[in-house]
Design a protein around this motif. Structure first.
Motif, PDB file in Angstrom:
ATOM      1  N   ASP A   1       0.775  -1.227   0.000  1.00  0.00           N
ATOM      2  CA  ASP A   1       0.000   0.000   0.000  1.00  0.00           C
ATOM      3  C   ASP A   1       0.809   1.281   0.000  1.00  0.00           C
ATOM      4  O   ASP A   1       0.278   2.353   0.136  1.00  0.00           O
ATOM      5  CB  ASP A   1      -0.961   0.002   1.178  1.00  0.00           C
ATOM      6  N   GLY A   2       2.084   1.219  -0.159  1.00  0.00           N
ATOM      7  CA  GLY A   2       2.835   2.468  -0.206  1.00  0.00           C
ATOM      8  C   GLY A   2       4.306   2.193  -0.041  1.00  0.00           C
ATOM      9  O   GLY A   2       4.694   1.130   0.429  1.00  0.00           O
ATOM     10  N   SER A   3       5.117   3.148  -0.428  1.00  0.00           N
ATOM     11  CA  SER A   3       6.545   2.877  -0.443  1.00  0.00           C
ATOM     12  C   SER A   3       7.092   2.664   0.962  1.00  0.00           C
ATOM     13  O   SER A   3       7.919   1.793   1.183  1.00  0.00           O
ATOM     14  CB  SER A   3       7.283   3.992  -1.151  1.00  0.00           C
ATOM     15  N   GLU A   4       6.615   3.418   1.940  1.00  0.00           N
ATOM     16  CA  GLU A   4       7.164   3.258   3.287  1.00  0.00           C
ATOM     17  C   GLU A   4       6.845   1.874   3.832  1.00  0.00           C
ATOM     18  O   GLU A   4       7.673   1.222   4.458  1.00  0.00           O
ATOM     19  CB  GLU A   4       6.615   4.333   4.213  1.00  0.00           C
ATOM     20  N   CYS A   5       5.619   1.440   3.565  1.00  0.00           N
ATOM     21  CA  CYS A   5       5.234   0.102   3.998  1.00  0.00           C
ATOM     22  C   CYS A   5       6.096  -0.956   3.335  1.00  0.00           C
ATOM     23  O   CYS A   5       6.515  -1.926   3.947  1.00  0.00           O
ATOM     24  CB  CYS A   5       3.790  -0.156   3.598  1.00  0.00           C
ATOM     25  N   PHE A   6       6.332  -0.738   2.053  1.00  0.00           N
ATOM     26  CA  PHE A   6       7.118  -1.745   1.356  1.00  0.00           C
ATOM     27  C   PHE A   6       8.539  -1.786   1.897  1.00  0.00           C
ATOM     28  O   PHE A   6       9.105  -2.860   2.096  1.00  0.00           O
ATOM     29  CB  PHE A   6       7.141  -1.485  -0.161  1.00  0.00           C
ATOM     30  N   ILE A   7       9.091  -0.616   2.164  1.00  0.00           N
ATOM     31  CA  ILE A   7      10.466  -0.589   2.690  1.00  0.00           C
ATOM     32  C   ILE A   7      10.513  -1.293   4.045  1.00  0.00           C
ATOM     33  O   ILE A   7      11.423  -2.070   4.323  1.00  0.00           O
ATOM     34  CB  ILE A   7      10.987   0.861   2.768  1.00  0.00           C
ATOM     35  N   LEU A   8       9.487  -1.067   4.852  1.00  0.00           N
ATOM     36  CA  LEU A   8       9.421  -1.743   6.150  1.00  0.00           C
ATOM     37  C   LEU A   8       9.416  -3.262   5.959  1.00  0.00           C
ATOM     38  O   LEU A   8      10.179  -3.996   6.587  1.00  0.00           O
ATOM     39  CB  LEU A   8       8.154  -1.300   6.880  1.00  0.00           C
ATOM     40  N   LYS A   9       8.559  -3.709   5.052  1.00  0.00           N
ATOM     41  CA  LYS A   9       8.462  -5.153   4.822  1.00  0.00           C
ATOM     42  C   LYS A   9       9.764  -5.703   4.248  1.00  0.00           C
ATOM     43  O   LYS A   9      10.191  -6.809   4.572  1.00  0.00           O
ATOM     44  CB  LYS A   9       7.312  -5.456   3.866  1.00  0.00           C
ATOM     45  N   LEU A  10      10.372  -4.896   3.378  1.00  0.00           N
ATOM     46  CA  LEU A  10      11.633  -5.321   2.776  1.00  0.00           C
ATOM     47  C   LEU A  10      12.689  -5.521   3.852  1.00  0.00           C
ATOM     48  O   LEU A  10      13.389  -6.533   3.892  1.00  0.00           O
ATOM     49  CB  LEU A  10      12.099  -4.259   1.780  1.00  0.00           C
ATOM     50  N   ILE A  11      12.792  -4.557   4.745  1.00  0.00           N
ATOM     51  CA  ILE A  11      13.788  -4.633   5.814  1.00  0.00           C
ATOM     52  C   ILE A  11      13.496  -5.851   6.701  1.00  0.00           C
ATOM     53  O   ILE A  11      14.385  -6.641   7.027  1.00  0.00           O
ATOM     54  CB  ILE A  11      13.790  -3.335   6.658  1.00  0.00           C
ATOM     55  N   GLN A  12      12.224  -6.012   7.038  1.00  0.00           N
ATOM     56  CA  GLN A  12      11.872  -7.136   7.925  1.00  0.00           C
ATOM     57  C   GLN A  12      12.153  -8.481   7.250  1.00  0.00           C
ATOM     58  O   GLN A  12      12.589  -9.425   7.888  1.00  0.00           O
ATOM     59  CB  GLN A  12      10.403  -7.044   8.332  1.00  0.00           C
ATOM     60  N   GLY A  13      11.883  -8.538   5.926  1.00  0.00           N
ATOM     61  CA  GLY A  13      12.091  -9.794   5.207  1.00  0.00           C
ATOM     62  C   GLY A  13      13.549 -10.099   4.962  1.00  0.00           C
ATOM     63  O   GLY A  13      13.984 -11.249   4.989  1.00  0.00           O
ATOM     64  N   THR A  14      14.342  -9.050   4.703  1.00  0.00           N
ATOM     65  CA  THR A  14      15.741  -9.287   4.333  1.00  0.00           C
ATOM     66  C   THR A  14      16.631  -9.451   5.564  1.00  0.00           C
ATOM     67  O   THR A  14      17.535 -10.274   5.580  1.00  0.00           O
ATOM     68  CB  THR A  14      16.279  -8.108   3.476  1.00  0.00           C
ATOM     69  N   PHE A  15      16.384  -8.644   6.584  1.00  0.00           N
ATOM     70  CA  PHE A  15      17.251  -8.686   7.771  1.00  0.00           C
ATOM     71  C   PHE A  15      16.389  -8.871   9.012  1.00  0.00           C
ATOM     72  O   PHE A  15      16.292  -7.956   9.852  1.00  0.00           O
ATOM     73  CB  PHE A  15      18.032  -7.367   7.914  1.00  0.00           C
ATOM     74  N   PRO A  16      15.749 -10.035   9.178  1.00  0.00           N
ATOM     75  CA  PRO A  16      14.807 -10.160  10.296  1.00  0.00           C
ATOM     76  C   PRO A  16      15.449  -9.858  11.653  1.00  0.00           C
ATOM     77  O   PRO A  16      14.829  -9.216  12.496  1.00  0.00           O
ATOM     78  CB  PRO A  16      14.324 -11.616  10.203  1.00  0.00           C
TER      79      PRO A  16
END
Ligand code: HEM
Length: 303
Positions: free
Chosen positions: A263-278
């Motif tokens: 739903d938005g770039s900030e959300c995606f960046i959050l998910k990206l960070i959580q997925g890549t570097f849990p």
């Protein structure tokens, strides 16, 4: 007076189209030349904007060439070129090479852009998965599938609907690959490349059949190519990639188990960070907040 205006208009149009200097004529690669899974870089080599042998491309020259030829903003071009240097190239010479290397060459030139799961990834638009043996050559069957979707949805031209459905289909087809990898990094790359193709060889997320045929199938800059007047920035690219994704979302390994719309770039960046570097996610989120003053949203709405 009228004649002068007509001449001026004709002259402006004629000079704005892609008229390569004779040094930059299209020449297909010869037997000793290296090429990559990236049609845009291969085209730069085929036109001699960067060394035609595809070897030891200097990152600074690559960034300048991406700007000069495609009007890719250096803020985006340098990110791409540095990723190539650090993931596949030689950090001491700040260079990278097209192709796939091993053994001796790896020491001087890096491992090459075709090396699997560095930048090269599964579920590509016009390349088979590494698992099948050839992850770098243009695959006419896959490209025909893309063209068929364009014919059905958009009269033969390419837009985000077309690219989205093709990316979705390629993802589904890759599920039979036992090594199939499609996490956050591959998301960025896969959807970013779809957006790059539309925004460099088209305008406003739409490209003609002739432009794509030249770019993808011949790795040749279209004869009537006019680079966009607005430089392609990371933000424009990201929004376009998000549009391609959201029309037909797929699961992203390490982030989602079910397809979700982002739903938005900030959300995606959050998910990206959580997925890549849990393990380091919270530290990174704090770091971003402390250094940019931007708090990433605590919860992301799933549409
Ligand atoms: C330094 C800059 C660049 C680097 C290092 C780079 C690298 C790559 C690599 C390694 C791939 C293969 C990914 C895969 O497995 O599918 C790729 C694909 C692709 N690249 Fe680039 N690229 C760069 C710039 C560009 C630019 C400026 C465009 C603009 C049109 C572009 C368009 C594409 C497209 C459309 C694909 C997908 C090909 C396919 O899936 O069939 N690239 N790139």
């Amino acid at each position: 007076m009228m004649k002068v205006i007509v001449f001026a208009v004709t002259f402006t149009v004629a000079t704005a189209t892609f008229k390569p200097h004779h040094h930059h004529h299209f020449i297909p690669p010869g037997p000793g030349d290296s090429r990559s899974p990236c049609p845009a870089l291969n085209a730069l080599a085929n036109h001699g904007y960067l060394p035609r042998n595809g070897l030891d491309w200097n990152a600074t020259e690559v960034v300048q060439t991406l700007k000069d030829v495609y009007n890719v903003d250096p803020s985006l071009g340098s990110g791409l070129a540095l990723a190539a240097v650090f993931l596949t190239g030689n950090t001491s010479t700040q260079s990278f090479s097209l192709g796939e290397y091993s053994g001796k060459e790896a020491v001087s030139g890096g491992i090459g852009l075709s090396h699997h799961n560095r930048i090269e990834h599964d579920a590509s638009l016009s390349r088979a998965d590494a698992f099948t043996g050839d992850n770098h050559s243009f695959n006419a069957t896959m490209y025909c599938n893309l063209k068929r979707i364009a014919a059905k949805l958009n009269g033969g031209a390419f837009n985000t609907d077309v690219l989205s459905l093709h990316r979705f289909n390629q993802y589904q087809a890759s599920k039979v690959n036992p090594d199939f990898t499609f996490g956050p990094i591959q998301w960025f790359l896969g959807y970013g490349e779809a957006a790059l193709s539309l925004n460099v060889f088209g305008k406003n997320n739409t490209a003609t059949a002739a432009a794509f045929d030249s770019f993808f199938a011949k790795e040749r800059i279209p004869d009537d190519f006019i680079k966009n007047s607005i430089a392609l920035t990371p933000k424009i690219l990201f929004l376009s990639a998000l549009e391609v994704y959201n029309k037909n979302p797929v699961p992203i390994q390490g982030i989602d188990t079910l397809p979700q719309k982002l739903d938005g770039s900030e959300c995606f960046i959050l998910k990206l960070i959580q997925g890549t570097f849990p393990d380091a996610a919270q530290d990174l989120i704090n770091y971003i907040a402390n250094n940019t003053g931007r708090d990433l949203p605590a919860n992301c709405t799933v549409v």
